[in-house]
Scaffold this motif. Structure first.
Motif, PDB file in Angstrom:
ATOM      1  N   VAL A   5     -22.287 -11.611  59.625  1.00 43.33           N
ATOM      2  CA  VAL A   5     -23.324 -10.611  59.354  1.00 43.33           C
ATOM      3  C   VAL A   5     -23.660 -10.659  57.869  1.00 43.33           C
ATOM      4  O   VAL A   5     -22.771 -10.577  57.018  1.00 43.33           O
ATOM      5  CB  VAL A   5     -22.877  -9.184  59.742  1.00 43.33           C
ATOM      6  CG1 VAL A   5     -24.036  -8.205  59.554  1.00 43.33           C
ATOM      7  CG2 VAL A   5     -22.376  -9.135  61.172  1.00 43.33           C
ATOM      8  N   PHE A   6     -24.936 -10.828  57.576  1.00 40.68           N
ATOM      9  CA  PHE A   6     -25.403 -10.867  56.193  1.00 40.68           C
ATOM     10  C   PHE A   6     -26.079  -9.535  55.893  1.00 40.68           C
ATOM     11  O   PHE A   6     -27.082  -9.180  56.511  1.00 40.68           O
ATOM     12  CB  PHE A   6     -26.399 -12.020  56.028  1.00 40.68           C
ATOM     13  CG  PHE A   6     -26.935 -12.184  54.636  1.00 40.68           C
ATOM     14  CD1 PHE A   6     -26.219 -12.891  53.676  1.00 40.68           C
ATOM     15  CD2 PHE A   6     -28.162 -11.651  54.280  1.00 40.68           C
ATOM     16  CE1 PHE A   6     -26.711 -13.052  52.388  1.00 40.68           C
ATOM     17  CE2 PHE A   6     -28.668 -11.800  52.985  1.00 40.68           C
ATOM     18  CZ  PHE A   6     -27.936 -12.510  52.049  1.00 40.68           C
ATOM     19  N   TYR A   7     -25.506  -8.775  54.963  1.00 42.98           N
ATOM     20  CA  TYR A   7     -26.058  -7.472  54.584  1.00 42.98           C
ATOM     21  C   TYR A   7     -26.843  -7.616  53.290  1.00 42.98           C
ATOM     22  O   TYR A   7     -26.369  -8.246  52.340  1.00 42.98           O
ATOM     23  CB  TYR A   7     -24.929  -6.454  54.363  1.00 42.98           C
ATOM     24  CG  TYR A   7     -24.121  -6.134  55.596  1.00 42.98           C
ATOM     25  CD1 TYR A   7     -24.574  -5.195  56.527  1.00 42.98           C
ATOM     26  CD2 TYR A   7     -22.912  -6.754  55.827  1.00 42.98           C
ATOM     27  CE1 TYR A   7     -23.831  -4.897  57.655  1.00 42.98           C
ATOM     28  CE2 TYR A   7     -22.150  -6.457  56.959  1.00 42.98           C
ATOM     29  CZ  TYR A   7     -22.623  -5.532  57.864  1.00 42.98           C
ATOM     30  OH  TYR A   7     -21.874  -5.236  58.984  1.00 42.98           O
ATOM     31  N   ALA A  45     -20.779  -1.526  57.108  1.00 38.17           N
ATOM     32  CA  ALA A  45     -20.618  -2.534  56.059  1.00 38.17           C
ATOM     33  C   ALA A  45     -19.560  -2.100  55.056  1.00 38.17           C
ATOM     34  O   ALA A  45     -18.696  -2.886  54.649  1.00 38.17           O
ATOM     35  CB  ALA A  45     -21.950  -2.773  55.357  1.00 38.17           C
ATOM     36  N   LYS A  46     -19.635  -0.830  54.666  1.00 34.99           N
ATOM     37  CA  LYS A  46     -18.658  -0.299  53.707  1.00 34.99           C
ATOM     38  C   LYS A  46     -17.249  -0.408  54.263  1.00 34.99           C
ATOM     39  O   LYS A  46     -16.310  -0.791  53.573  1.00 34.99           O
ATOM     40  CB  LYS A  46     -18.977   1.162  53.398  1.00 34.99           C
ATOM     41  CG  LYS A  46     -19.433   1.347  51.965  1.00 34.99           C
ATOM     42  CD  LYS A  46     -19.631   2.781  51.599  1.00 34.99           C
ATOM     43  CE  LYS A  46     -18.913   3.102  50.301  1.00 34.99           C
ATOM     44  NZ  LYS A  46     -19.285   4.433  49.800  1.00 34.99           N
ATOM     45  N   PRO A  59     -17.019 -14.106  60.766  1.00 36.40           N
ATOM     46  CA  PRO A  59     -16.513 -13.713  62.094  1.00 36.40           C
ATOM     47  C   PRO A  59     -15.052 -13.264  62.044  1.00 36.40           C
ATOM     48  O   PRO A  59     -14.610 -12.516  62.898  1.00 36.40           O
ATOM     49  CB  PRO A  59     -16.668 -15.001  62.917  1.00 36.40           C
ATOM     50  CG  PRO A  59     -17.784 -15.739  62.259  1.00 36.40           C
ATOM     51  CD  PRO A  59     -17.619 -15.454  60.792  1.00 36.40           C
ATOM     52  N   HIS A  60     -14.300 -13.707  61.021  1.00 34.53           N
ATOM     53  CA  HIS A  60     -12.912 -13.275  60.880  1.00 34.53           C
ATOM     54  C   HIS A  60     -12.780 -11.973  60.107  1.00 34.53           C
ATOM     55  O   HIS A  60     -11.673 -11.498  59.884  1.00 34.53           O
ATOM     56  CB  HIS A  60     -12.074 -14.364  60.202  1.00 34.53           C
ATOM     57  CG  HIS A  60     -11.945 -15.607  61.014  1.00 34.53           C
ATOM     58  ND1 HIS A  60     -12.619 -16.769  60.716  1.00 34.53           N
ATOM     59  CD2 HIS A  60     -11.259 -15.851  62.154  1.00 34.53           C
ATOM     60  CE1 HIS A  60     -12.333 -17.679  61.629  1.00 34.53           C
ATOM     61  NE2 HIS A  60     -11.522 -17.154  62.514  1.00 34.53           N
ATOM     62  N   GLY A  61     -13.905 -11.426  59.667  1.00 34.41           N
ATOM     63  CA  GLY A  61     -13.858 -10.149  58.969  1.00 34.41           C
ATOM     64  C   GLY A  61     -13.692 -10.256  57.469  1.00 34.41           C
ATOM     65  O   GLY A  61     -13.523  -9.243  56.792  1.00 34.41           O
TER      66      GLY A  61
ATOM     67  N   ASP B  20     -13.160 -19.963  54.204  1.00 36.91           N
ATOM     68  CA  ASP B  20     -14.291 -19.353  54.907  1.00 36.91           C
ATOM     69  C   ASP B  20     -15.522 -20.255  54.898  1.00 36.91           C
ATOM     70  O   ASP B  20     -16.198 -20.403  55.915  1.00 36.91           O
ATOM     71  CB  ASP B  20     -14.660 -18.005  54.258  1.00 36.91           C
ATOM     72  CG  ASP B  20     -13.619 -16.930  54.560  1.00 36.91           C
ATOM     73  OD1 ASP B  20     -13.007 -16.994  55.638  1.00 36.91           O
ATOM     74  OD2 ASP B  20     -13.430 -16.033  53.725  1.00 36.91           O
ATOM     75  N   ILE B  21     -15.803 -20.840  53.740  1.00 35.11           N
ATOM     76  CA  ILE B  21     -17.002 -21.687  53.619  1.00 35.11           C
ATOM     77  C   ILE B  21     -16.883 -22.926  54.507  1.00 35.11           C
ATOM     78  O   ILE B  21     -17.833 -23.309  55.201  1.00 35.11           O
ATOM     79  CB  ILE B  21     -17.228 -22.082  52.137  1.00 35.11           C
ATOM     80  CG1 ILE B  21     -17.673 -20.859  51.328  1.00 35.11           C
ATOM     81  CG2 ILE B  21     -18.233 -23.226  52.013  1.00 35.11           C
ATOM     82  CD1 ILE B  21     -19.030 -20.293  51.727  1.00 35.11           C
ATOM     83  N   VAL B  22     -15.709 -23.540  54.516  1.00 36.32           N
ATOM     84  CA  VAL B  22     -15.515 -24.726  55.361  1.00 36.32           C
ATOM     85  C   VAL B  22     -15.683 -24.348  56.830  1.00 36.32           C
ATOM     86  O   VAL B  22     -16.331 -25.064  57.601  1.00 36.32           O
ATOM     87  CB  VAL B  22     -14.131 -25.371  55.087  1.00 36.32           C
ATOM     88  CG1 VAL B  22     -13.775 -26.375  56.175  1.00 36.32           C
ATOM     89  CG2 VAL B  22     -14.140 -26.051  53.720  1.00 36.32           C
ATOM     90  N   ASN B  23     -15.151 -23.200  57.213  1.00 44.33           N
ATOM     91  CA  ASN B  23     -15.327 -22.728  58.590  1.00 44.33           C
ATOM     92  C   ASN B  23     -16.791 -22.483  58.920  1.00 44.33           C
ATOM     93  O   ASN B  23     -17.242 -22.788  60.022  1.00 44.33           O
ATOM     94  CB  ASN B  23     -14.571 -21.410  58.810  1.00 44.33           C
ATOM     95  CG  ASN B  23     -13.124 -21.644  59.185  1.00 44.33           C
ATOM     96  OD1 ASN B  23     -12.741 -22.759  59.541  1.00 44.33           O
ATOM     97  ND2 ASN B  23     -12.314 -20.611  59.089  1.00 44.33           N
TER      98      ASN B  23
END
Lengths: 77, 77
Positions: A5-7, A45-46, A59-61, B20-23
């Motif tokens: 998710v891009f905020y 988001a916060k 996706p891993h948070g 994270d970036i590689v994933n």
């Protein structure tokens, strides 16, 4: 949840980063949330750990703060 | 150049962001440069606009500073 998710908040720094992130990871792999259009996602988001925008929550948070557009405090004063 | 370049300095923040970036964008789409192993790439990164690490330089030459590990000035004092 398998999408990132891009905020963002519609700032120029946000728009540039959005463009880059969509190019890099693919539009189908990222949900774009614009606080200017949907403040109902702000608390989520916060809670995820977003301190400033633009930010990408994986996706891993994990939270990736990308460059710096605005702090969360400035978005919701 | 069609690959992104991820610059880092081996810090914990760097390692998390690298993972994270590689994933997210795929190991085949990003070159990893570790200044602790290859300082010869330092000037290239600075010229590209990298101000702190970890940072990702996209194939279009945009710099995404991801979270904050260390400033470039601290890496090469």
């Amino acid at each position: 949840m398998s999408k990132s998710v891009f905020y963002h908040a519609g700032c120029p720094v946000c728009a540039d980063a959005e463009h880059d992130i969509v190019n890099l990871i693919g539009a189908e792999n990222v949900e774009i949330v614009h606080f200017g259009e949907d403040m109902s996602r702000f608390d989520e988001a916060k809670k995820a750990g977003v301190k400033s925008v633009p930010a990408l929550v994986t996706p891993h948070g994990n939270v990736l703060h990308i460059n710096f557009g605005a702090s969360m405090a400035n978005i919701k004063g």
